[in-house]
Write a protein that holds these residues in place. Structure first.
Motif, PDB file in Angstrom:
ATOM      1  N   GLY A 189     -15.697 -25.018 -20.842  1.00  0.00           N
ATOM      2  CA  GLY A 189     -16.455 -23.969 -20.167  1.00  0.00           C
ATOM      3  C   GLY A 189     -15.782 -22.621 -20.255  1.00  0.00           C
ATOM      4  O   GLY A 189     -16.390 -21.626 -20.709  1.00  0.00           O
ATOM      5  N   PRO A 190     -14.508 -22.476 -19.828  1.00  0.00           N
ATOM      6  CA  PRO A 190     -13.814 -21.188 -20.000  1.00  0.00           C
ATOM      7  C   PRO A 190     -13.711 -20.741 -21.451  1.00  0.00           C
ATOM      8  O   PRO A 190     -13.769 -19.537 -21.745  1.00  0.00           O
ATOM      9  CB  PRO A 190     -12.430 -21.468 -19.409  1.00  0.00           C
ATOM     10  CG  PRO A 190     -12.641 -22.581 -18.443  1.00  0.00           C
ATOM     11  CD  PRO A 190     -13.728 -23.425 -19.036  1.00  0.00           C
ATOM     12  N   PHE A 191     -13.566 -21.702 -22.373  1.00  0.00           N
ATOM     13  CA  PHE A 191     -13.484 -21.339 -23.793  1.00  0.00           C
ATOM     14  C   PHE A 191     -14.777 -20.681 -24.269  1.00  0.00           C
ATOM     15  O   PHE A 191     -14.758 -19.599 -24.883  1.00  0.00           O
ATOM     16  CB  PHE A 191     -13.187 -22.600 -24.609  1.00  0.00           C
ATOM     17  CG  PHE A 191     -13.266 -22.404 -26.091  1.00  0.00           C
ATOM     18  CD1 PHE A 191     -12.259 -21.749 -26.771  1.00  0.00           C
ATOM     19  CD2 PHE A 191     -14.358 -22.873 -26.805  1.00  0.00           C
ATOM     20  CE1 PHE A 191     -12.340 -21.562 -28.142  1.00  0.00           C
ATOM     21  CE2 PHE A 191     -14.448 -22.700 -28.175  1.00  0.00           C
ATOM     22  CZ  PHE A 191     -13.430 -22.037 -28.847  1.00  0.00           C
ATOM     23  N   PHE A 192     -15.918 -21.302 -23.983  1.00  0.00           N
ATOM     24  CA  PHE A 192     -17.199 -20.708 -24.376  1.00  0.00           C
ATOM     25  C   PHE A 192     -17.468 -19.412 -23.619  1.00  0.00           C
ATOM     26  O   PHE A 192     -18.042 -18.471 -24.177  1.00  0.00           O
ATOM     27  CB  PHE A 192     -18.331 -21.708 -24.132  1.00  0.00           C
ATOM     28  CG  PHE A 192     -18.501 -22.712 -25.227  1.00  0.00           C
ATOM     29  CD1 PHE A 192     -19.032 -22.349 -26.449  1.00  0.00           C
ATOM     30  CD2 PHE A 192     -18.133 -24.034 -25.047  1.00  0.00           C
ATOM     31  CE1 PHE A 192     -19.196 -23.273 -27.477  1.00  0.00           C
ATOM     32  CE2 PHE A 192     -18.285 -24.972 -26.048  1.00  0.00           C
ATOM     33  CZ  PHE A 192     -18.812 -24.588 -27.270  1.00  0.00           C
TER      34      PHE A 192
ATOM     35  N   ILE B 219     -18.422 -15.872 -25.347  1.00  0.00           N
ATOM     36  CA  ILE B 219     -19.694 -15.209 -25.033  1.00  0.00           C
ATOM     37  C   ILE B 219     -19.460 -13.789 -24.546  1.00  0.00           C
ATOM     38  O   ILE B 219     -20.176 -12.849 -24.937  1.00  0.00           O
ATOM     39  CB  ILE B 219     -20.468 -16.038 -23.988  1.00  0.00           C
ATOM     40  CG1 ILE B 219     -20.981 -17.334 -24.615  1.00  0.00           C
ATOM     41  CG2 ILE B 219     -21.638 -15.242 -23.423  1.00  0.00           C
ATOM     42  CD1 ILE B 219     -21.634 -18.280 -23.631  1.00  0.00           C
ATOM     43  N   ILE B 220     -18.451 -13.596 -23.689  1.00  0.00           N
ATOM     44  CA  ILE B 220     -18.160 -12.245 -23.190  1.00  0.00           C
ATOM     45  C   ILE B 220     -17.719 -11.338 -24.328  1.00  0.00           C
ATOM     46  O   ILE B 220     -18.131 -10.162 -24.411  1.00  0.00           O
ATOM     47  CB  ILE B 220     -17.093 -12.316 -22.083  1.00  0.00           C
ATOM     48  CG1 ILE B 220     -17.648 -13.048 -20.863  1.00  0.00           C
ATOM     49  CG2 ILE B 220     -16.633 -10.924 -21.683  1.00  0.00           C
ATOM     50  CD1 ILE B 220     -16.624 -13.275 -19.778  1.00  0.00           C
ATOM     51  N   LYS B 221     -16.883 -11.845 -25.220  1.00  0.00           N
ATOM     52  CA  LYS B 221     -16.469 -11.041 -26.376  1.00  0.00           C
ATOM     53  C   LYS B 221     -17.669 -10.693 -27.257  1.00  0.00           C
ATOM     54  O   LYS B 221     -17.764  -9.576 -27.784  1.00  0.00           O
ATOM     55  CB  LYS B 221     -15.421 -11.801 -27.190  1.00  0.00           C
ATOM     56  CG  LYS B 221     -14.057 -11.875 -26.523  1.00  0.00           C
ATOM     57  CD  LYS B 221     -13.074 -12.609 -27.416  1.00  0.00           C
ATOM     58  CE  LYS B 221     -11.687 -12.660 -26.775  1.00  0.00           C
ATOM     59  NZ  LYS B 221     -10.710 -13.374 -27.622  1.00  0.00           N
TER      60      LYS B 221
ATOM     61  N   ALA C  37     -10.635 -11.352 -17.268  1.00  0.00           N
ATOM     62  CA  ALA C  37     -10.856 -11.576 -15.837  1.00  0.00           C
ATOM     63  C   ALA C  37     -11.670 -12.841 -15.586  1.00  0.00           C
ATOM     64  O   ALA C  37     -11.250 -13.728 -14.823  1.00  0.00           O
ATOM     65  CB  ALA C  37     -11.554 -10.360 -15.234  1.00  0.00           C
ATOM     66  N   PHE C  38     -12.842 -12.955 -16.228  1.00  0.00           N
ATOM     67  CA  PHE C  38     -13.729 -14.082 -15.929  1.00  0.00           C
ATOM     68  C   PHE C  38     -13.172 -15.412 -16.446  1.00  0.00           C
ATOM     69  O   PHE C  38     -13.316 -16.451 -15.795  1.00  0.00           O
ATOM     70  CB  PHE C  38     -15.121 -13.821 -16.504  1.00  0.00           C
ATOM     71  CG  PHE C  38     -15.883 -12.754 -15.774  1.00  0.00           C
ATOM     72  CD1 PHE C  38     -16.382 -12.983 -14.505  1.00  0.00           C
ATOM     73  CD2 PHE C  38     -16.072 -11.508 -16.340  1.00  0.00           C
ATOM     74  CE1 PHE C  38     -17.077 -12.010 -13.820  1.00  0.00           C
ATOM     75  CE2 PHE C  38     -16.770 -10.518 -15.665  1.00  0.00           C
ATOM     76  CZ  PHE C  38     -17.268 -10.766 -14.396  1.00  0.00           C
ATOM     77  N   THR C  39     -12.528 -15.371 -17.601  1.00  0.00           N
ATOM     78  CA  THR C  39     -11.921 -16.604 -18.113  1.00  0.00           C
ATOM     79  C   THR C  39     -10.793 -17.075 -17.204  1.00  0.00           C
ATOM     80  O   THR C  39     -10.657 -18.268 -16.924  1.00  0.00           O
ATOM     81  CB  THR C  39     -11.395 -16.381 -19.540  1.00  0.00           C
ATOM     82  OG1 THR C  39     -12.450 -15.876 -20.372  1.00  0.00           O
ATOM     83  CG2 THR C  39     -10.861 -17.667 -20.127  1.00  0.00           C
ATOM     84  N   SER C  40      -9.997 -16.136 -16.716  1.00  0.00           N
ATOM     85  CA  SER C  40      -8.897 -16.495 -15.825  1.00  0.00           C
ATOM     86  C   SER C  40      -9.413 -17.051 -14.507  1.00  0.00           C
ATOM     87  O   SER C  40      -8.858 -18.022 -13.968  1.00  0.00           O
ATOM     88  CB  SER C  40      -8.009 -15.272 -15.571  1.00  0.00           C
ATOM     89  OG  SER C  40      -7.505 -14.746 -16.776  1.00  0.00           O
ATOM     90  N   ILE C  41     -10.465 -16.452 -13.966  1.00  0.00           N
ATOM     91  CA  ILE C  41     -11.027 -16.947 -12.703  1.00  0.00           C
ATOM     92  C   ILE C  41     -11.521 -18.383 -12.855  1.00  0.00           C
ATOM     93  O   ILE C  41     -11.301 -19.231 -11.984  1.00  0.00           O
ATOM     94  CB  ILE C  41     -12.162 -16.020 -12.227  1.00  0.00           C
ATOM     95  CG1 ILE C  41     -11.591 -14.673 -11.779  1.00  0.00           C
ATOM     96  CG2 ILE C  41     -12.941 -16.659 -11.088  1.00  0.00           C
ATOM     97  CD1 ILE C  41     -12.659 -13.653 -11.428  1.00  0.00           C
ATOM     98  N   SER C  42     -12.183 -18.673 -13.959  1.00  0.00           N
ATOM     99  CA  SER C  42     -12.672 -20.039 -14.177  1.00  0.00           C
ATOM    100  C   SER C  42     -11.522 -21.023 -14.315  1.00  0.00           C
ATOM    101  O   SER C  42     -11.596 -22.161 -13.815  1.00  0.00           O
ATOM    102  CB  SER C  42     -13.561 -20.086 -15.424  1.00  0.00           C
ATOM    103  OG  SER C  42     -12.823 -19.721 -16.579  1.00  0.00           O
TER     104      SER C  42
END
Length: 657
Positions: free
Chosen positions: A327-330, A334-336, A566-571
């Motif tokens: 999930g964090p990987f995808f 997606i954000i990039k 930010a979002f990857t780290s939060i997940s």
């Protein structure tokens, strides 16, 4: 030099580059789809379906009534074969100028596979056999290959205008293929009266003839037949793997529960493997093997009885843990993609979104299947322990009854068994928790560098705070249980002596006593509610505090904070929170379970009555009970004889008129 697979593809696809690339402009090349993908599906189908034919032909023929699922599947399969033939004839006779060598491979594979499948299905139906995994896997692979083929044809139609006629025919064929796949995976092909008995019920009498343990299910029912779903064995026994993963087999009882309130007779009967007798016999056999050794172990007996299904559940836990980090990987990719840091075509972003959705779906299915299996193992374990403890109580010697009274036996069945059952569903956290922590920290270190240590420090500091609150809650719970027992005891005494209380006018005195206990109990409940609110606040606020501290340190000393970071780290922090909070509870549960296992071992090794001390054969003659040269002791291990060489006899009772 030998001929490689690339050389075959180059010759079939008229590609002279020497290095065949299966992808082009975001889609799979039609040559690779037709030769490689459909070729593998065809080989798989020919191999497994041939094996299936050999298995099915050995069965006897049966008179099978027509069933809608089988009829629908045969019609859809015939439609697929006709669509393939029409498409082939059009390409060969009308549009032969664009006929490529690889197209012949595709048409040959599809026509042979679908035609052979139709033959196998008819043979199965003639022998009264349901589809096995070979048929189901063939349709699953064909469905996946069809999805790739459809994407290729749409892309070719958009770019080159090709497949104008073949695409509508393929859509018809793919719709029929989708219908067949759904029928094969989710619906039985035979009517309920013609379905073969499952392996679990094969060793038992036919369902209609069962009487022991099912009397309530065979009594006349005043409800309509359509409102009753328990007239046959549990559908779980006949469910395929997809139905079990999605719990599709529960649809009937859920639909009935939506129509009206469920009753006991509506529930499906237990499978043989879930019955207390089966589970207890299995554990008893393992325990008797332990008794043959020098050091009997309850833990080894439990592992011998329940380790295999527990490990199978752990395999689903492995899949769930792996997909948790996808999930964090995808999300990062997606954000990039949205930010434009990784310029790609539209299909790339859609593929990422679909991949993330697929991972979430499979993760959810794996997690629910894991919990379903381990909770079932826990219930089996509890049923086995309760049964063997209860049966042991009837065989305890007089000396053993002094150390193991009724209260101890009840505690073994109510507390020790319950404690072990509650631990089993989360026991895999012993290895899963550390793995999740290590992987999460490694990924966070790659993203946030050493600033992750600041957030980890906050999370570690919150663990003893949560533990302190939980400890206080536990103390309050024990106090509340004591007050509850005290109140119930006072109420029982009041009700038992109500005549005397009324006679001496002691109502107000007893009422004030009970009200005082109840007030103390309410005060404990109020404190418990406050502590639970504090615990919930800490649980919900910890991720926010961890994220804030980590991002502040990262922004001040390392680099600017971007959305993908930010979002990857939060997940990842959210993933890290669960094992850190669960591990202390699981370790505490393991310690308590060890104590319970030792208590059970001590109880199960208590001395028993000598079963051979009494001759239970039928009595003959004037004497019913006789003792000659009897030696009486309080316990077999005692050396002091209470009475030696005693002789006594008892005549049969004299009938009275």
């Amino acid at each position: 030099m030998g001929i490689s697979f690339d050389d075959v593809l180059d010759s079939l696809c008229n590609d002279s580059s020497g290095s065949f690339n299966p992808f082009e402009s975001g889609y799979v090349k039609p040559c690779f789809t037709d030769v490689a993908i459909y070729g593998l599906v065809c080989l798989w189908a020919l191999l497994l379906l041939t094996v299936r034919v050999g298995q099915t032909l050995g069965a006897e023929r049966k008179v099978i009534q027509n069933y809608w699922a089988h009829t629908t599947k045969v019609v859809a399969l015939i439609l697929m074969i006709l669509a393939s033939w029409i498409s082939f004839l059009y390409r060969y006779f009308v549009n032969s100028a664009d006929l490529e060598p690889y197209m012949s491979v595709y048409y040959t594979c599809t026509i042979i596979t679908y035609g052979y499948s139709l033959i196998v299905i008819m043979i199965e139906y003639d022998r009264g056999q349901e589809h096995n995994w070979a048929i189901k896997s063939t349709w699953t692979l064909a469905f996946i290959a069809g999805a790739v083929k459809l994407q290729t044809m749409v892309a070719m139609l958009r770019d080159d205008g090709d497949y104008k006629i073949e695409l509508p025919l393929f859509l018809v064929m793919y719709a029929a293929l989708t219908l067949i796949s759904v029928l094969a995976l989710f619906f039985p092909m035979l009517s309920p009266n013609d379905r073969p008995a499952t392996s679990e019920y094969a060793s038992v009498a036919q369902w209609q003839g069962m009487s022991e343990g099912y009397g309530s299910l065979q009594m006349p029912d005043k409800r309509k037949p359509n409102d009753r779903v328990s007239a046959s064995p549990s559908p779980e026994d006949q469910a395929n793997i997809v139905s079990k993963l999605t719990f599709w087999w529960m649809n009937d009882i859920l639909a009935l529960g939506h129509k009206r309130a469920l009753e006991e007779d509506d529930l499906y009967p237990l499978a043989v493997a879930d019955r207390t007798a089966s589970v207890a016999d299995m554990f008893r056999g393992c325990w008797e093997k332990q008794l043959e050794g020098d050091k009997p172990s309850v833990l080894k007996a439990l592992l011998a009885a329940f380790l295999v299904p527990f490990v199978i559940g752990g395999l689903f836990k492995v899949v769930q843990d792996f997909l948790t980090f996808m999930g964090p990987f995808f999300l990062n990719l997606i954000i990039k993609y949205v930010m434009g840091n990784d310029p790609q075509e539209l299909w790339y972003g859609v593929s990422l979104a679909l991949g993330m959705m697929l991972c979430s779906v499979v993760q959810s299915l794996s997690l629910q299947t894991y919990f379903f299996k381990v909770f079932r193992v826990g219930m089996h374990l509890r049923a086995a322990i309760v049964t063997i403890v209860y049966s042991k109580a009837f065989r305890l010697s007089p000396k053993a009854k002094q150390s193991s009274g009724v209260g101890d036996i009840v505690n073994h069945m109510a507390i020790d068994a319950e404690r072990l059952m509650n631990l089993v569903p989360y026991l895999h956290m012993v290895w899963s928790g550390p793995v999740q922590v290590v992987v999460s920290l490694a990924l966070l270190w790659l993203i946030l560098s050493w600033s992750v240590l600041a957030g980890l420090a906050v999370m570690v500091l919150m663990i003893p705070v949560n533990a302190l609150v939980v400890k206080k809650l536990t103390v309050l719970q024990k106090q509340m249980m004591g007050l509850k027992d005290k109140r119930v005891k006072a109420m029982n005494e009041t009700l038992q002596g109500i005549r005397l209380i009324k006679f001496f006018a002691w109502e107000e005195s007893f009422q004030s006593k009970i009200d005082g206990i109840r007030d103390d109990e309410l005060a404990m409940l109020r404190k418990s509610a406050y502590l639970r609110a504090v615990l919930t606040f800490l649980w919900m606020s910890t991720p926010l505090m961890v994220s804030i501290v980590t991002f502040v340190v990262y922004t001040l000393w390392i680099d600017d904070l971007t959305p993908d970071v930010a979002f990857t780290s939060i997940s990842l922090f959210n993933i890290l929170r669960f094992p850190l909070n669960m591990l202390p509870s699981v370790i505490s549960g393991v310690v308590e379970a060890r104590v319970s296992i030792n208590r059970l071992r001590t109880y199960l090794l208590e001395s028993e009555l000598d079963e051979n001390a009494v001759d239970r054969s039928a009595a003959s003659g004037p004497v019913v009970v006789s003792v000659h040269g009897g030696t009486f002791r309080w316990d077999r291990s005692s050396d002091d004889d209470d009475h030696n060489n005693n002789t006594a006899s008892a005549p049969p009772p004299t009938p009275t008129g």
